[in-house]
Design an enzyme around this catalytic site. Structure first.
Site, PDB file in Angstrom:
ATOM      1  N   HIS A 119      41.387 -68.223  58.988  1.00 27.88           N
ATOM      2  CA  HIS A 119      40.901 -66.996  59.636  1.00 27.88           C
ATOM      3  C   HIS A 119      41.199 -67.018  61.131  1.00 27.88           C
ATOM      4  CE1 HIS A 119      37.355 -64.303  60.916  1.00 27.88           C
ATOM      5  NE2 HIS A 119      38.369 -63.553  60.564  1.00 27.88           N
ATOM      6  N   SER A 128      38.473 -61.540  56.458  1.00 28.35           N
ATOM      7  CA  SER A 128      37.335 -61.718  57.360  1.00 28.35           C
ATOM      8  C   SER A 128      36.036 -61.407  56.642  1.00 28.35           C
ATOM      9  CB  SER A 128      37.485 -60.812  58.579  1.00 28.35           C
ATOM     10  OG  SER A 128      37.814 -59.507  58.189  1.00 28.35           O
TER      11      SER A 128
HETATM   12  N1  3HC Z   1      48.900 -59.885  71.992  1.00 27.15           N
HETATM   13  C1  3HC Z   1      49.397 -60.923  72.692  1.00 27.15           C
HETATM   14  N2  3HC Z   1      48.920 -61.310  73.880  1.00 27.15           N
HETATM   15  C2  3HC Z   1      47.932 -60.591  74.416  1.00 27.15           C
HETATM   16  C3  3HC Z   1      47.350 -59.492  73.760  1.00 27.15           C
HETATM   17  C4  3HC Z   1      47.890 -59.137  72.490  1.00 27.15           C
HETATM   18  N3  3HC Z   1      47.412 -58.115  71.782  1.00 27.15           N
HETATM   19  N4  3HC Z   1      46.364 -58.982  74.527  1.00 27.15           N
HETATM   20  C5  3HC Z   1      46.311 -59.750  75.637  1.00 27.15           C
HETATM   21  N5  3HC Z   1      47.242 -60.711  75.558  1.00 27.15           N
HETATM   22  C6  3HC Z   1      47.496 -61.776  76.527  1.00 27.15           C
HETATM   23  C7  3HC Z   1      48.090 -61.226  77.790  1.00 27.15           C
HETATM   24  O1  3HC Z   1      49.489 -61.113  77.704  1.00 27.15           O
HETATM   25  C8  3HC Z   1      47.646 -62.264  78.811  1.00 27.15           C
HETATM   26  O2  3HC Z   1      48.477 -63.407  78.697  1.00 27.15           O
HETATM   27  P1  3HC Z   1      48.810 -64.328  79.969  1.00 27.15           P
HETATM   28  O3  3HC Z   1      47.496 -64.764  80.542  1.00 27.15           O
HETATM   29  O4  3HC Z   1      49.587 -65.451  79.359  1.00 27.15           O
HETATM   30  O5  3HC Z   1      49.594 -63.462  80.882  1.00 27.15           O
HETATM   31  C9  3HC Z   1      46.254 -62.678  78.312  1.00 27.15           C
HETATM   32  O6  3HC Z   1      46.237 -62.346  76.908  1.00 27.15           O
HETATM   33  C10 3HC Z   1      45.145 -61.940  79.020  1.00 27.15           C
HETATM   34  O7  3HC Z   1      45.381 -60.555  78.834  1.00 27.15           O
HETATM   35  P2  3HC Z   1      45.058 -59.421  79.907  1.00 27.15           P
HETATM   36  O8  3HC Z   1      45.097 -60.010  81.287  1.00 27.15           O
HETATM   37  O9  3HC Z   1      45.897 -58.232  79.624  1.00 27.15           O
HETATM   38  O10 3HC Z   1      43.617 -58.943  79.543  1.00 27.15           O
HETATM   39  P3  3HC Z   1      42.257 -59.684  79.596  1.00 27.15           P
HETATM   40  O11 3HC Z   1      42.205 -60.792  80.566  1.00 27.15           O
HETATM   41  O12 3HC Z   1      41.293 -58.589  79.714  1.00 27.15           O
HETATM   42  O13 3HC Z   1      42.127 -60.348  78.146  1.00 27.15           O
HETATM   43  C11 3HC Z   1      41.574 -60.362  75.862  1.00 27.15           C
HETATM   44  C12 3HC Z   1      42.297 -59.611  76.988  1.00 27.15           C
HETATM   45  C13 3HC Z   1      42.257 -61.695  75.626  1.00 27.15           C
HETATM   46  C14 3HC Z   1      41.686 -59.507  74.611  1.00 27.15           C
HETATM   47  C15 3HC Z   1      40.076 -60.601  76.293  1.00 27.15           C
HETATM   48  O14 3HC Z   1      39.513 -59.388  76.662  1.00 27.15           O
HETATM   49  C16 3HC Z   1      39.239 -61.219  75.190  1.00 27.15           C
HETATM   50  O15 3HC Z   1      39.214 -62.425  75.006  1.00 27.15           O
HETATM   51  N6  3HC Z   1      38.496 -60.358  74.456  1.00 27.15           N
HETATM   52  C17 3HC Z   1      37.648 -60.791  73.344  1.00 27.15           C
HETATM   53  C18 3HC Z   1      38.445 -60.660  72.079  1.00 27.15           C
HETATM   54  C19 3HC Z   1      37.647 -61.099  70.870  1.00 27.15           C
HETATM   55  O16 3HC Z   1      36.440 -61.215  70.875  1.00 27.15           O
HETATM   56  N7  3HC Z   1      38.358 -61.323  69.761  1.00 27.15           N
HETATM   57  C20 3HC Z   1      37.747 -61.698  68.508  1.00 27.15           C
HETATM   58  C21 3HC Z   1      37.324 -60.508  67.727  1.00 27.15           C
HETATM   59  S1  3HC Z   1      36.634 -60.938  66.145  1.00 27.15           S
HETATM   60  C22 3HC Z   1      37.975 -61.144  65.155  1.00 27.15           C
HETATM   61  O17 3HC Z   1      39.101 -60.934  65.516  1.00 27.15           O
HETATM   62  C23 3HC Z   1      37.690 -61.610  63.765  1.00 27.15           C
HETATM   63  C24 3HC Z   1      38.043 -60.563  62.777  1.00 27.15           C
HETATM   64  O18 3HC Z   1      37.811 -61.074  61.491  1.00 27.15           O
HETATM   65  C25 3HC Z   1      37.262 -59.306  62.942  1.00 27.15           C
END
Ligand code: 3HC
Length: 497
Positions: free
Chosen positions: A140, A119
């Site tokens: 990525h 990243s």
């Molecule tokens: N692994 C697998 N599945 C997961 C998970 C995980 N760690 N966390 C959540 N999920 C799934 C859940 O099982 C659920 O699936 P379903 O709808 O099929 O039942 C779905 O995701 C939604 O989860 P929740 O209802 O528990 O929780 P939320 O609705 O609050 O969503 C989230 C959680 C998807 C993490 C949401 O909050 C989100 O989109 N957050 C933003 C994350 C983000 O910005 N990521 C990018 C970061 S930058 C990066 O990664 C780049 C790196 O280089 C730094």
């Protein structure tokens, strides 16, 4: 070339997630971790994620067994001899990446694609260390890998011409949306995301707002899926620090200078969820959100309120909501009341109106940042019990609240407007297109709308005004509005239209 089997090197949170993505798409995975404990931990993450999907009815037991059957744990690189693609997902240290690419060069067939999920490091520098740089590419993923739909495909000047297309096809087969990006610091999504996250830590460190309020401002004020501090804990503070250091080396300037608190927490090993603690504590399994709820509940809603405002619609609406809740309203600060509320617009400052009431210690601003979120604005003269009473009032009207000082942008704007300014600067400087930025942030970071859609909704002229207000208020060049924003504001033409 058909990809039938891949190797995933490194089974931390991201590696385990990426292995799950491949296995779910019907592709065999050699999961390589040379350290036995780390291998066990990574397999545990994978097993837990699949079990959760079963318990939520997203996978059957048979599908879970099939996916699990595609994963072959391995402690040695020699197990990657027959894979069609190997992807490394190890800590962001160039010497470790170079060593891994050396091993992969040695064992993989010359046709195999070698990918990095880095990243922050230069994919070109990683490729240059390979004996076959033409087959090295960045792939990525975003955290959590099974959920986020974006894959940035990072080609270098050394990449073979067919390679980016092959990897993009593979990403589509995984159910992801590939975006082709060049090998520049932060690619697209991290280059925009990280300064925003860093700024949130600076606000926390400066005592501008509490941890929970900063996150609530982002979720309930902007509509983002997570607050910036919770997101930093998800990404890992060490990873965030590495990305910021690379961005700072490339661009310079205060937006990229890592917040001292971020650096200290990373140095102390409080790297976020993976360590059990970061900006929040996860020791009990759930996030520790402090005792905010208890504090607010302790203050009771006032029975008589003096309402002051500049006659805008928000004020009239608020006045009728207050009256409908059975609370007496007076407009004259000379009349006795429990609290003075100044209904503030996004550009207004509260202090002068508070002084004009003659009772500035009892005066609190309320800014309706979103339909369900009120910003409780304390001036430096506000006595804290009055701020608590204003919060209790807004909560009685069914709104969430965040506390903010009486500074330009309040809290939601302090997070949002510089972020939108950064997005415009990326486009202005030819770093990415409007569409790429919006795609990266919606599919990579779960934004319900891309930054340019948000910007156009607020209007370029309004965003320009807010940034100018912040720049004048703080004297900080980080808030300087980019000329391209001023051009759009002058013509009234949006970015997405
Ligand atoms: N692994 C697998 N599945 C997961 C998970 C995980 N760690 N966390 C959540 N999920 C799934 C859940 O099982 C659920 O699936 P379903 O709808 O099929 O039942 C779905 O995701 C939604 O989860 P929740 O209802 O528990 O929780 P939320 O609705 O609050 O969503 C989230 C959680 C998807 C993490 C949401 O909050 C989100 O989109 N957050 C933003 C994350 C983000 O910005 N990521 C990018 C970061 S930058 C990066 O990664 C780049 C790196 O280089 C730094």
């Amino acid at each position: 070339m058909e990809i039938r089997e891949v190797a995933v090197v490194g089974l931390g949170t991201m590696g385990a997630g990426i292995a799950e993505v491949f296995a779910r798409a019907g592709i065999g995975v050699v999961a390589i971790e040379v350290d036995a404990a780390a291998l066990g931990h990574g397999l545990g993450i994978l097993e837990g994620s699949l079990a959760k999907a079963v318990s939520r009815g997203k996978l059957t037991d048979a599908q879970q067994a099939e996916i699990w059957g595609r994963i072959r744990p391995a402690a040695s690189f020699s197990d990657a001899a027959r894979v069609d693609l190997a992807i490394e997902v190890v800590p962001e240290r160039m010497e470790i990446k170079r060593q891994i690419f050396g091993e992969l060069d040695r064992v993989c067939s010359p046709e195999a694609i070698l990918a990095t999920n880095t990243s922050s490091l230069s994919v070109t520098a990683i490729a240059a260390a390979s004996k076959h740089p033409g087959r090295v590419i960045g792939m990525h993923f975003f955290n959590p890998a099974p959920v986020m739909r974006l894959v940035e495909v990072v080609s270098t000047v050394l990449s073979g011409s067919a390679l980016p297309g092959q990897v993009a096809d593979l990403a589509r087969r995984l159910g992801k949306t590939p975006v082709q990006v060049s090998d520049r610091a932060g690619f697209v999504a991290n280059a925009l995301l990280l300064p925003y996250l860093n700024h949130a830590v600076k606000l926390l460190e400066a005592g501008y707002a509490s941890r929970e309020d900063i996150d609530t401002a982002a979720t309930d004020g902007i509509g983002l899926p997570m607050g910036p501090l919770a997101l930093l804990d998800l990404i890992g503070l060490d990873t965030a620090l590495s990305i910021l250091q690379v961005l700072q080396a490339e661009f310079g300037g205060p937006r990229y200078t890592p917040a001292p608190l971020l650096r200290r927490l990373a140095d102390a090993g409080r790297t976020g969820r993976k360590a059990g603690c970061g900006l929040y504590d996860y020791a009990s399994g759930a996030r520790d959100d402090g005792d905010k709820a208890g504090n607010e509940a302790a203050s009771s809603s006032p029975s008589t309120v003096t309402l002051i405002g500049s006659g805008r619609a928000a004020e009239a609406e608020f006045a009728s909501e207050v009256a409908a809740a059975g609370i007496n309203v007076t407009r004259n600060p000379a009349h006795p009341s429990d609290l003075i509320v100044i209904v503030a617009g996004p550009d207004e400052q509260v202090l002068s109106a508070a002084i004009a009431t003659g009772r500035p210690h009892e005066a609190v601003g309320l800014h309706m940042a979103a339909p369900g979120l009120a910003e409780v604005v304390s001036t430096y003269m506000t006595d804290p019990p009055y701020a608590a009473a204003a919060a209790a009032l807004a909560e009685r009207l069914g709104k969430k609240t965040v506390h903010t000082p009486d500074r330009p942008g309040f809290l939601v704007g302090a997070l949002l407007y510089p972020h939108l300014g950064d997005a415009v600067r990326m486009v202005q400087d030819g770093y990415a297109s409007v569409a790429d930025v919006d795609t990266a942030m919606t599919l990579g970071c779960g934004y319900p709308q891309g930054p340019f859609q948000l910007l156009d909704k607020a209007g370029p002229a309004a965003v320009l005004d807010r940034l100018r207000g912040m720049q004048a208020g703080y004297g900080d060049p980080a808030f300087a509005p980019p000329p391209l924003l001023a051009e759009h504001a002058a013509t009234g033409i949006g970015f997405t239209g």
